[in-house]
Design an enzyme around this catalytic site. Structure first.
Site, PDB file in Angstrom:
ATOM      1  N   HIS A   1       0.870  -1.187   0.000  1.00  0.00           N
ATOM      2  CA  HIS A   1       0.000   0.000   0.000  1.00  0.00           C
ATOM      3  C   HIS A   1       0.905   1.234   0.000  1.00  0.00           C
ATOM      4  CE1 HIS A   1      -2.710   3.121   1.329  1.00  0.00           C
ATOM      5  NE2 HIS A   1      -3.694   2.342   0.907  1.00  0.00           N
TER       6      HIS A   1
ATOM      7  N   GLU B   1      -4.042   2.360  -7.129  1.00  0.00           N
ATOM      8  CA  GLU B   1      -4.396   3.445  -6.215  1.00  0.00           C
ATOM      9  C   GLU B   1      -3.475   4.634  -6.471  1.00  0.00           C
ATOM     10  OE1 GLU B   1      -6.606   1.727  -2.550  1.00  0.00           O
ATOM     11  OE2 GLU B   1      -4.507   2.009  -2.077  1.00  0.00           O
TER      12      GLU B   1
END
Ligand code: PGA
Length: 245
Positions: free
Chosen positions: A90, A157
């Protein structure tokens, strides 16, 4: 649609919202989409105890089951507790914990080795997008990943669209262009079946409806709205509606 949608709740460093474990929790919904909750390590057992499909936000990348690794949690431990998905790379971990592209790929390979499912997060920052480098950045982030592995998910993302500092969400067109590019990087066998999620300021609005109708967007990785269960449910409703068409 060849791919069943997946909607994942990334709770980040937050407690479970009230109602998350109740009978009518959207995390327990079994509709047209697979739903998974990715809570802190402290809440993993609670979610699994309520039959919520549960992921971890990180797994130690060293290939050992236990030992002198302060602060780490091994892939074996996650697997033993019935965790089935692990987020890898992430952007907050890449930035705040200096996880390099190589570290992230190592982690994803360790997830696979332990019969779990990696969700590999990729995405460029605003400067990289401004200078037209977004595809190069994403392909470097995925370089070295064995695309012929059993099963995995990629989450796109863009950093400029994530969290409280987000400038805006990506448009459905911007996201679709990148998703199609990511799909082109996959090996032939997995190209049609691998889910590619969009993450970054996903909210229960018209944009989410447009996104999920794009041919290469197979679901969402949801941060902020996973802490407000009515909003998370709203996103699921949008996905269910689009999938039922
Ligand atoms: P956001 O976060 O939905 O709050 O933008 C997404 C993520 O970081 O996974």
């Amino acid at each position: 649609m060849e791919r069943r949608p997946l909607v994942a709740a990334n709770l980040k460093m937050n407690d479970l919202p009230e109602g998350a474990l109740e009978e009518d929790s959207p995390f327990r919904e079994r509709g047209n989409a697979d739903v998974i909750a990715i809570p802190t390590f402290l809440d993993i057992d609670k979610c699994i105890g309520k039959y919520i499909i549960t992921g971890a936000q990180y797994g130690g990348r060293f290939d050992v089951a236990e030992g002198a690794y302060t602060g780490d949690i091994s892939m074996q431990m996650l697997y033993d507790r019935r965790v089935r998905y692990v987020l890898c790379g992430h952007s907050e971990r890449r930035e705040l914990h200096n996880e390099s592209n190589d570290n992230v790929i190592e982690q994803a390979v360790a997830v696979l080795k332990h019969n779990m499912h990696p969700i590999i997060c990729v995405g460029e920052n605003s400067e990289q997008r401004k200078t037209g480098k977004e595809k190069d950045v994403v392909s470097e982030q995925l370089a070295g990943f064995p695309f012929n592995s059993v099963s995995y998910t990629v989450a796109y993302e863009p950093i400029w669209a994530i969290g409280e500092k987000a400038l805006r969400a990506a448009t459905p067109e911007e996201a679709e262009e990148m998703h199609a590019y990511i799909r082109s990087l996959l090996d032939e066998e997995h190209r049609a079946v691998t889910r590619i999620l969009y993450g970054g300021s996903v909210k229960p609005n018209d944009e989410a409806g447009k996104m999920i109708r794009q041919p290469n967007i197979d679901g969402f990785l949801v941060g902020g709205c996973s802490l407000q269960l009515d909003k998370f449910k709203g996103i699921l409703d949008i996905v269910n509606e689009a999938t039922g068409e």
